[in-house]
Design an enzyme around this catalytic site. Structure first.
Site, short mmCIF file in Angstrom:
data_model
loop_
_atom_site.label_atom_id
_atom_site.label_comp_id
_atom_site.label_asym_id
_atom_site.label_seq_id
_atom_site.Cartn_x
_atom_site.Cartn_y
_atom_site.Cartn_z
N ASP A 199 0.84 -1.19 0.00
CA ASP A 199 0.00 0.00 0.00
C ASP A 199 0.89 1.25 0.00
O ASP A 199 1.86 1.32 0.76
CB ASP A 199 -0.89 -0.02 1.26
CG ASP A 199 -1.82 1.16 1.34
OD1 ASP A 199 -2.64 1.33 0.42
OD2 ASP A 199 -1.72 1.91 2.33
N GLU B 133 1.83 -0.28 -5.06
CA GLU B 133 0.95 0.82 -5.42
C GLU B 133 1.89 2.01 -5.63
O GLU B 133 2.45 2.53 -4.66
CB GLU B 133 -0.05 1.10 -4.30
CG GLU B 133 -1.07 2.16 -4.66
CD GLU B 133 -2.06 2.41 -3.54
OE1 GLU B 133 -3.24 2.63 -3.84
OE2 GLU B 133 -1.64 2.41 -2.36
#
Length: 669
Positions: free
Chosen positions: A343, A378
């Site tokens: 993330d 990401e």
């Protein structure tokens, strides 16, 4: 001797960090460069606390050994040192801290005043009543004949899911197991994945996370799980509590069951920030242990908020690097997961500017185990220069938002031309084809947990997040969605049919493009979140998948697309498309049957494209609102499943692509 009556600790060892039971006692080790003294705090069943100074310091590691210590012992730390927030020093022995390497905690975190050090001088209230206690864990596990599926990147189809959301309302899973690891390991859940053709299950965070004080005050919770407190611990919310099981054992059972079915498990992990939030957040762990080493700080001692969540982990510091690597190795070795999705992954490469050769990224590349797993970034965060799509090193894949936005705009807005669209079909070679990276580095997606579901994408022009308690201010405002003329799920039949054509075209583009496709769980069922595009705080039917209203025909279509993908060599090749006579991997043709010219690629009103893949497969794309006659130059083609005459009109040797459609034909023998 028991932990509760130990008079002193032996010297112990500085590694491994955390607590380690060796059969005779427990070794404790914790990193703190700036602490002046560290106490191990032991708690008995009545909550009484015994404080024992860690007797040894090796470099910046404090350690001690508890003879006779046993698994199940609850503990924490108190650290002594300077209180100078402007210099990043926040030591306060009144604040019990959890072990950053905790394998388990005994409770969640309430919103209590004693947890905060918001104003100087330091808060004198003791927080031990409210802070979770770390627990000594020693669990053996019989993996039997488990082995990793080791699915090649080029054959990978990812399914992003939430443990609770996927299983909470599944009618074939026993009620006691719904919403749990055991529920996801149930044959009914695995059968659905196998029916679709999924190779790799990507789970949203199952690291131990807590609810932000703001959400607690509104009666909501952090459903997505990105507010992580103890990254080495399995989240107990998804544990069935069956006798003889623990959160860790039940998660291991899940991994083993999925491996037996040939399905990989990737974990969505959070190393960009922690649950301590900004300087107004609670002191629970790293802040009170070694604030300057573990967090990026501004010159005035405040936190660099590059995550948007209040703080940013300092993963270029040796302690931060080791923390991340040790954690990943734990999940890879002790739980045998097959990879990680990071993330806000730019945080991995901040030094503080992003660098693909940052210490942590280089360490991951060179780690003999982690480098062999699937690693997905990401490729952005909220810090300076935080958008880094295409800049991660091998072996990383990256979430490709350029693919997402281009494909949405092409099919739903009509404001993207064929040239840009074709680049996304070709694994975004303009972004990823460098430094030896392969097409699979582009992780293609149309939807993800963050944003509209696919059904909502074609049903809403605007987000509807009122249930989140933020007056609909949260969530992305520009989604490149289209309601097709009617806002909401219910609409006249002609609009519903138009939405279905758009849905099928979006799915076909995703699964028939070069690169690694990723599907959002529930999209294959026609699942909706009622227009909520930021369901992070909705542990409710809003975010849970509604299996009772599943669209079986759509599920069959997705399954058919995945099956078709596996039959087309150009889509599973590790090589970039060349488009030449030697490779014969791809040909780009216009509706008249001739090769596309440079001028035609740029014509804004040209909305039809034919793509020949591996000589035998013809992808027909018609993004116009009108039927488009095709000149296929005497070649005989037949419709490839899962497509049908509803997608393309064939009358003898005459072919016409239906409006807003994408179809695949196969060359007749």
């Amino acid at each position: 001797m028991t932990a509760a009556i130990a008079a002193a600790l032996a010297a112990g060892r500085p590694y491994p960090f955390g607590c380690y039971y060796d059969g005779q006692g427990v070794n404790f080790a914790i990193y703190s460069a700036d602490a002046q003294r560290v106490e191990l705090c032991l708690f008995d069943e009545q909550g009484s606390e015994q404080r024992l100074p860690l007797p040894c310091r090796s470099g910046d590691v404090w350690h001690g050994y508890l003879p006779g210590g046993l698994p199940g012992q609850r503990y924490g730390y108190r650290l002594y040192g300077q209180w100078e927030p402007s210099r990043g020093l926040r030591f306060n022995p009144q604040k019990l801290t959890i072990d950053p390497y905790s394998r388990a905690l005994d409770s969640k975190v309430p919103d209590a005043p004693s947890l905060y050090d918001r104003e100087p001088p330091p808060n004198s209230q003791d927080n031990a009543q409210f802070v979770p206690k770390s627990v000594v864990v020693h669990e053996s596990y019989d993996w039997q004949n488990d082995s990793r599926p080791c699915v090649p990147w080029c054959n990978t189809v990812i399914y992003e899911a939430h443990v609770r959301g996927l299983t909470k309302m599944h009618p074939a899973i026993p009620e006691a197991l719904q919403g749990t690891y055991a529920g996801l390991a149930h044959p009914a859940a695995i059968a659905h994945l196998l029916k679709l053709g999924i190779t790799t299950l990507e789970l949203m965070p199952i690291q131990f996370h807590v609810d932000e004080p703001r959400l607690q005050s509104m009666g909501l919770s952090n459903y997505w799980g990105y507010n992580v407190l103890a990254p080495f611990a399995v989240e107990p919310r998804y544990w069935s509590q069956r006798p003889g099981s623990t959160p860790l054992s039940e998660f291991r059972d899940l991994v083993k069951a999925l491996h037996l079915a040939g399905i990989e498990v990737i974990l969505d992990v959070v190393f960009n920030h922690t649950a301590e939030l900004d300087e107004f957040g609670p002191t629970l762990s790293l802040r009170g242990i070694d604030n300057r080493s573990y967090y990026w700080l501004e010159e005035n001692g405040q936190y660099a908020n590059w995550s948007g969540c209040g703080n940013a982990l300092r993963l270029s510091h040796p302690a931060g690097i080791q923390y991340a690597l040790d954690c990943l190795r734990f999940w890879a070795t002790e739980c045998r997961v097959d990879g990680f999705r990071f993330d806000l992954g730019v945080s991995l490469g901040r030094t503080p500017d992003f660098s693909p050769s940052s210490p942590l990224l280089v360490a991951l590349q060179n780690d003999p185990l982690l480098s062999t797993l699937k690693l997905i970034a990401e490729p952005w965060d909220l810090g300076p220069g935080g958008y880094r799509l295409g800049e991660f090193p091998q072996p990383f894949g990256e979430w490709n938002d350029r693919f997402r936005d281009t494909v949405r705009r092409f099919w739903l807005r009509g404001d993207v031309g064929l040239g840009e669209f074709a680049r996304r079909l070709a694994a975004s070679s303009d972004i990823f084809a460098h430094h030896g990276r392969q097409p699979c580095a582009s992780v293609n997606l149309i939807t993800a947990h963050d944003g509209f579901t696919l059904r909502d994408l074609v049903s809403f022009d605007h987000k509807h997040n009122q249930a989140n308690g933020e007056d609909n201010r949260d969530g992305h405002g520009e989604n490149y969605s289209a309601n097709h003329g009617y806002e909401g799920l219910e609409a006249p039949d002609d609009i519903l049919q138009h939405r279905l054509r758009s849905t099928r075209s979006l799915l076909a583009t995703l699964l028939l493009s070069q690169g690694t496709p990723q599907i959002l769980a529930g999209d294959e069922l026609g699942n909706s979140q009622e227009g909520n595009n930021n369901a992070y705080c909705q542990d409710s039917p809003i975010a849970w998948i509604d299996w009772s209203s599943a669209d079986d025909s759509l599920t069959a279509f997705v399954s058919g697309l995945i099956s078709l993908r596996k039959r087309i060599p150009a889509l599973t090749s590790p090589l970039w498309w060349q488009g030449d006579a030697k490779t014969q991997d791809v040909q780009w043709i216009n509706a008249e049957g001739s090769p596309m010219t440079p001028e035609q690629w740029e014509q804004p009103d040209r909305r039809t494209l034919l793509v020949v893949l591996s000589e035998k497969w013809l992808v027909v794309i018609n993004a116009s609102n009108m039927s488009q006659p095709l000149n296929l130059r005497q070649t005989q083609w037949e419709i490839a499943a899962p497509f049908s005459h509803d997608d393309i009109d064939i009358q003898g040797e005459l072919y016409a692509a239906r409006p807003n459609s994408m179809t695949v034909l196969h060359k007749k023998r």
